[in-house]
Enzyme design. Structure first.
Site, PDB file in Angstrom:
ATOM      1  N   PRO A   1       0.835  -1.213   0.000  1.00 55.18           N
ATOM      2  CA  PRO A   1       0.000   0.000   0.000  1.00 55.18           C
ATOM      3  C   PRO A   1       0.863   1.253   0.000  1.00 55.18           C
ATOM      4  O   PRO A   1       2.055   1.218   0.319  1.00 55.18           O
ATOM      5  CB  PRO A   1      -0.799  -0.135   1.311  1.00 55.18           C
ATOM      6  CG  PRO A   1      -0.698  -1.569   1.704  1.00 55.18           C
ATOM      7  CD  PRO A   1       0.613  -2.055   1.182  1.00 55.18           C
TER       8      PRO A   1
ATOM      9  N   GLY B   1       2.804   4.415   1.130  1.00 53.85           N
ATOM     10  CA  GLY B   1       3.395   4.820   2.400  1.00 53.85           C
ATOM     11  C   GLY B   1       4.069   3.729   3.187  1.00 53.85           C
ATOM     12  O   GLY B   1       4.497   3.957   4.319  1.00 53.85           O
ATOM     13  N   THR B   2       4.207   2.505   2.617  1.00 51.86           N
ATOM     14  CA  THR B   2       4.806   1.404   3.365  1.00 51.86           C
ATOM     15  C   THR B   2       6.322   1.325   3.194  1.00 51.86           C
ATOM     16  O   THR B   2       6.933   0.418   3.763  1.00 51.86           O
ATOM     17  CB  THR B   2       4.165   0.083   2.947  1.00 51.86           C
ATOM     18  OG1 THR B   2       4.172  -0.038   1.509  1.00 51.86           O
ATOM     19  CG2 THR B   2       2.728  -0.006   3.432  1.00 51.86           C
TER      20      THR B   2
ATOM     21  N   LYS C   1       8.302   1.637   0.034  1.00 53.11           N
ATOM     22  CA  LYS C   1       8.882   1.070  -1.187  1.00 53.11           C
ATOM     23  C   LYS C   1       9.969   1.985  -1.739  1.00 53.11           C
ATOM     24  O   LYS C   1      11.087   1.541  -2.014  1.00 53.11           O
ATOM     25  CB  LYS C   1       7.780   0.854  -2.232  1.00 53.11           C
ATOM     26  CG  LYS C   1       6.676  -0.100  -1.773  1.00 53.11           C
ATOM     27  CD  LYS C   1       5.652  -0.338  -2.843  1.00 53.11           C
ATOM     28  CE  LYS C   1       4.860   0.907  -3.163  1.00 53.11           C
ATOM     29  NZ  LYS C   1       4.033   1.376  -2.019  1.00 53.11           N
TER      30      LYS C   1
ATOM     31  N   HIS D   1     -26.658  11.506  18.094  1.00 48.59           N
ATOM     32  CA  HIS D   1     -26.094  10.656  17.029  1.00 48.59           C
ATOM     33  C   HIS D   1     -24.811   9.969  17.508  1.00 48.59           C
ATOM     34  O   HIS D   1     -24.660   8.753  17.389  1.00 48.59           O
ATOM     35  CB  HIS D   1     -25.813  11.518  15.787  1.00 48.59           C
ATOM     36  CG  HIS D   1     -25.287  10.756  14.610  1.00 48.59           C
ATOM     37  ND1 HIS D   1     -26.059  10.386  13.537  1.00 48.59           N
ATOM     38  CD2 HIS D   1     -24.041  10.268  14.339  1.00 48.59           C
ATOM     39  CE1 HIS D   1     -25.328   9.720  12.669  1.00 48.59           C
ATOM     40  NE2 HIS D   1     -24.093   9.648  13.122  1.00 48.59           N
ATOM     41  N   GLU D   2     -23.890  10.749  18.053  1.00 50.85           N
ATOM     42  CA  GLU D   2     -22.619  10.181  18.504  1.00 50.85           C
ATOM     43  C   GLU D   2     -22.822   9.290  19.732  1.00 50.85           C
ATOM     44  O   GLU D   2     -22.106   8.292  19.908  1.00 50.85           O
ATOM     45  CB  GLU D   2     -21.618  11.292  18.812  1.00 50.85           C
ATOM     46  CG  GLU D   2     -21.256  12.169  17.619  1.00 50.85           C
ATOM     47  CD  GLU D   2     -20.717  11.373  16.442  1.00 50.85           C
ATOM     48  OE1 GLU D   2     -20.062  10.327  16.673  1.00 50.85           O
ATOM     49  OE2 GLU D   2     -20.958  11.778  15.295  1.00 50.85           O
TER      50      GLU D   2
ATOM     51  N   ASP E   1     -21.914   6.843   7.224  1.00 44.09           N
ATOM     52  CA  ASP E   1     -22.170   5.584   7.941  1.00 44.09           C
ATOM     53  C   ASP E   1     -22.882   4.584   7.035  1.00 44.09           C
ATOM     54  O   ASP E   1     -22.515   3.400   6.988  1.00 44.09           O
ATOM     55  CB  ASP E   1     -23.008   5.847   9.189  1.00 44.09           C
ATOM     56  CG  ASP E   1     -22.294   6.734  10.195  1.00 44.09           C
ATOM     57  OD1 ASP E   1     -21.058   6.696  10.227  1.00 44.09           O
ATOM     58  OD2 ASP E   1     -22.977   7.465  10.937  1.00 44.09           O
TER      59      ASP E   1
END
Length: 635
Positions: free
Chosen positions: A229, A231-232, A234, A449-450, A525
Site C-alpha cells: 500500500p 506509504g509502506t 517502497k 447521534h454520537e 455511515d
C-alpha cells in the site's frame, strides 16, 4: 627515447590541414552576417544631393525647395518635383533626387529664415544629436546583442551534441544516477520491513561479490517487484539500496517515460538500459510501475498506443540481459493486480517483495527511527504510541512525528510531549478542528447521534474498544466517536463484522428513537455499512441464500480499463438476489440496533446530555455516565 608526456608541439603531416576551432568558425560566420546586414542597411538608405550653400539659396529663390530641416550647421531638405543642376563637378549631371543636403557657413545668416518664409518653404528644426561615439554604440549595439545571442545558442547546441543529445533529445532517459557517496539513506534508516531488507541485502551482496554465488551455480534475479500500500516504504527502501550499493543506481518514475511524441517512451527505455549496461554492475529503479505496466489490451488505444509500446520495450530489454551483465531492475507498485502477466513471469521480475502495513513492533521501530533528531519529553512512551496508531503506514508515522514537533513549536515547548503526539494523532485521524457555528438544536442532534455510536461500541461484545466521543466538528464530520482496536487484525469473523455494522448504524438509529426521523448526518455511515455488507455477501460467502460464492462485485479498486473490458460473472437473477440480500441484511441489523438502543434509551439521553456539557468525553467518562445511569435506573 621520446617522452610520451612531453609538452612539445607535434608537427602535423604535410597533407593534413590544421583544424580550425569551432568558435573561430562561428566568429567568421558572424562577421560575414554582420557585413551583409550593414551592406543591406547602407544600400537601403536614400542618397542626398550635395549642394553648396550658395546653390541652396539660389534654389530657394527659384522656388525649387519645398521643405528644409535645420540641425545646427547642417541643412537637409526636399526639392520640388523638378531636378537641380549643381556647379559641383561631381554633381554636374542632371539629378532626379528629391533630397539634398548642405552645410551653413560658420557665420550666421540672419536673412536665411526671412528668405525661407518668403518663398513658402516648410521649416523644421532638430536639436543637437548624439556624440559620434554615442551614434556608433546605438548603431552597433543591436547587432552585438544579436550576435551574442546567436553565439550562446551555438555554444549550447555544441555542448548538447558533445553530451550525445542534440537540440531534440526527447529520446534520452531522464533517470537520475546516484552513487553511494551521494545518498545518505541506508538500510539502518529503514525499519519495520525486516524480511524485505533481507531480500535486498542478498541482492546487494550479489552485486558486490558475484563470484561467491556463481561458484554455486546461482544467477542473480533480473527483477524485484516491491508491492505494498502507499506509504509502506517502497521508495525509501530503493533509496536505501542506493546508499548501500557500491554500484551506479538509476532511478526514474514510470510516468517520465511517456511524452507527447510517439515512440519517445520506448526510446527512453532503450537509453536507460544502454546507460546501465555501460556501467554494469548497476541497479535500475522504476517507481509506480503500473503507470506503464498495466495489462495490454485493457486501454482505449488498442495495441499501438504509446504506453504499450513502452511496456513492450521494457519486456524486450529485460529479456536481453546476459548473465554476466549484473543489472538488476527494481520496481515499485501498489497495484500488482493490474500489471501485465508478461512482467510477472520468471525471467523478468523473478521476486515479489510484499510490504504490508507495519504491526505494533514494526511501528515502534519506525517511530524510533523518526524521533532520532526529535527531543522527546519523559512522558513519551513509543510503545504506547505504537499501540495507539494501528493502521498507520510508515509515511503516516513520519507525518505523526513531524506534526507533533510542529505542535510543540507552536506552543513554544523545548521538548515534544505526549500531549503533542495526541494532538497530532487527532489532526491526522479526525482532521483539524473546524469553527462551525452549530445551533443548539443541531448540537443536540449531533450529541444523540454520537451517543448512539458510543453505546453500541461499548456494549457490542465483538466491537473495537471505545476511545472517546466528541461533538466538536473535525474535518468533514460534525462529531466523532473513536474506537481503537486492541491489536492488529488480519482476519475478521462474521460476528465482528456484524457488530461493526451495528456501531455504524447506531447514530442513525438514535436519531430515529429520539426525533422520530433521520438526518443527513448518517450519509458516510450508510455508505460504509453498505459496502461492508456487500463484501460479506458477495465476496466472503457470509449469506445463507447466496452460499459460498466469491463474486467480484462492488470492488472500488478494480482498474477502469479491466472493469470495462470484462463481463459480469453472474446473471441478472443473481444480481437481484444479491441486492435483495444486502437490503434484507441491512434492515435486520438496523432493527436490532434500534431495539437495543430503545432498551438503553435512558443511558442514550444521559450520555447525550454529558456530551453537550463537556463536548469531549474519554472512554472513562463514557463508562462512568453509563454505569451511573444504569445504577439510577435499577435503584
Amino acid at each position: 627515447m621520446t617522452n610520451p608526456n612531453s609538452s612539445e608541439k607535434q608537427t602535423p603531416p604535410a597533407n593534413q590541414q590544421p583544424e580550425i576551432p569551432k568558435q573561430y568558425s562561428f566568429l567568421w560566420l558572424s562577421a560575414a552576417i554582420f557585413l551583409v546586414f550593414m551592406w543591406l542597411q547602407d544600400s537601403s538608405t536614400p542618397k542626398l544631393q550635395e549642394l553648396a550653400y550658395s546653390e541652396f539659396k539660389t534654389a530657394v529663390t527659384n522656388d525649387q525647395v519645398s521643405e528644409v530641416t535645420l540641425k545646427e550647421d547642417h541643412i537637409t531638405g526636399l526639392l520640388r518635383n523638378q531636378g537641380l543642376v549643381s556647379s559641383n563637378t561631381d554633381n554636374a549631371s542632371q539629378s532626379s533626387s528629391p533630397g539634398f543636403s548642405t552645410t551653413r557657413p560658420p557665420m550666421d545668416d540672419p536673412e536665411l529664415l526671412t528668405l525661407l518664409e518668403a518663398h513658402d518653404v516648410t521649416i523644421r528644426a532638430r536639436s543637437a544629436g548624439l556624440e559620434w561615439w554615442q551614434e556608433l554604440i546605438r548603431g552597433f549595439l543591436p547587432w552585438i546583442l544579436i550576435l551574442a545571442l546567436m553565439y550562446w545558442f551555438w555554444g549550447s547546441a555544441q555542448k548538447r551534441m558533445a553530451q550525445g543529445g542534440g537540440m531534440f533529445d526527447y529520446g534520452r532517459s531522464k533517470a537520475r544516477r546516484s552513487v553511494k557517496e551521494t545518498s545518505t539513506t541506508t538500510l539502518d534508516d529503514v525499519a519495520g520491513i525486516e524480511s524485505a531488507k533481507r531480500e535486498v541485502a542478498e541482492i546487494i551482496d550479489f552485486l558486490k561479490s558475484p563470484d561467491k554465488y556463481r561458484a554455486l551455480g546461482a544467477s542473480m534475479p533480473k527483477g524485484i517487484l516491491l508491492v505494498g500500500p502507499p506509504g509502506t516504504g517502497k521508495t525509501l527502501l530503493a533509496r536505501a539500496i542506493a546508499g548501500e550499493a557500491d554500484v551506479p543506481f538509476f532511478s526514474i518514475s514510470a510516468s517520465e517515460f511517456i511524452e507527447m511524441f510517439v515512440g519517445v517512451g520506448a526510446s527512453r527505455v532503450r537509453d536507460l538500459f544502454a546507460s546501465a549496461r555501460k556501467e554494469a554492475p548497476a541497479l535500475i529503479f522504476i517507481d509506480e510501475l503500473d503507470a506503464i505496466g498495466r495489462s495490454r489490451g485493457a486501454g482505449f488505444g488498442g495495441g499501438h498506443d504509446e504506453r504499450e509500446q513502452t511496456l513492450n520495450q521494457i519486456l524486450t530489454e529485460m529479456d536481453g540481459f546476459e548473465s554476466h551483465e549484473n543489472i538488476l531492475v527494481l520496481a515499485a507498485t501498489n497495484r500488482p493486480d493490474v500489471l501485465d502477466s508478461a512482467l510477472l513471469r520468471p525471467g523478468r521480475f523473478d521476486r515479489k517483495v510484499t510490504l504490508d502495513l507495519p504491526h505494533r513492533n514494526a511501528r515502534d521501530a519506525i517511530l524510533a527511527v523518526h524521533v532520532r533528531k526529535v527531543p522527546l519529553a519523559a512522558d513519551v512512551d513509543l510503545d504506547q504510541l505504537a499501540a495507539r496508531t494501528i493502521g498507520f503506514s510508515g509515511a503516516d508515522l513520519k507525518n505523526l512525528v513531524n506534526e507533533a514537533a510542529l505542535t510543540a513549536a507552536r506552543e513554544n515547548l523545548s521538548e515534544v510531549t505526549d500531549h503533542c503526539f495526541e494532538l497530532a494523532r487527532d489532526r491526522i485521524v479526525l482532521g483539524e478542528k473546524r469553527d462551525a457555528q452549530l445551533s443548539q438544536e443541531e448540537r443536540k442532534i449531533v450529541a444523540h447521534h454520537e451517543s448512539g455510536h458510543a453505546i453500541m461500541a461499548y456494549y457490542m461484545p465483538k466491537a473495537d474498544p471505545l476511545t472517546r466521543l466528541t461533538i466538536i466538528p473535525h474535518g468533514m464530520a460534525m462529531g466523532v466517536t473513536e474506537q481503537t482496536p486492541k491489536e492488529d487484525r488480519y482476519n475478521y469473523s462474521e460476528s465482528y463484522l456484524r457488530d461493526r455494522i451495528k456501531v455504524m448504524l447506531g447514530g442513525r438509529s438514535a436519531e430515529k428513537i429520539i426525533y422520530g426521523e433521520v438526518t443527513t448526518g448518517a450519509q458516510n455511515d450508510l455508505k460504509e455499512a453498505t459496502k461492508l455488507v456487500r463484501k460479506m455477501i458477495g465476496q466472503w460467502g457470509m449469506s445463507e441464500k447466496i452460499g459460498p460464492m466469491g463474486l467480484s462485485i462492488g470492488d472500488e479498486h478494480v482498474f477502469l480499463g479491466r472493469e470495462m473490458g470484462s463481463q459480469r460473472e453472474f446473471s441478472d437473477k443473481m444480481a437481484e438476489l444479491i441486492d435483495a440480500e444486502i437490503q434484507s441484511e441491512l434492515m435486520a441489523l438496523e432493527k436490532a440496533t434500534i431495539d437495543f438502543l430503545t432498551d438503553h434509551r435512558s443511558q442514550l439521553e444521559a450520555l447525550a446530555k454529558a456530551a453537550l456539557e463537556k463536548e469531549n468525553l474519554s472512554a472513562e467518562d463514557i463508562e462512568n455516565v453509563l454505569h451511573e445511569e444504569a445504577a439510577r435506573k435499577t435503584a
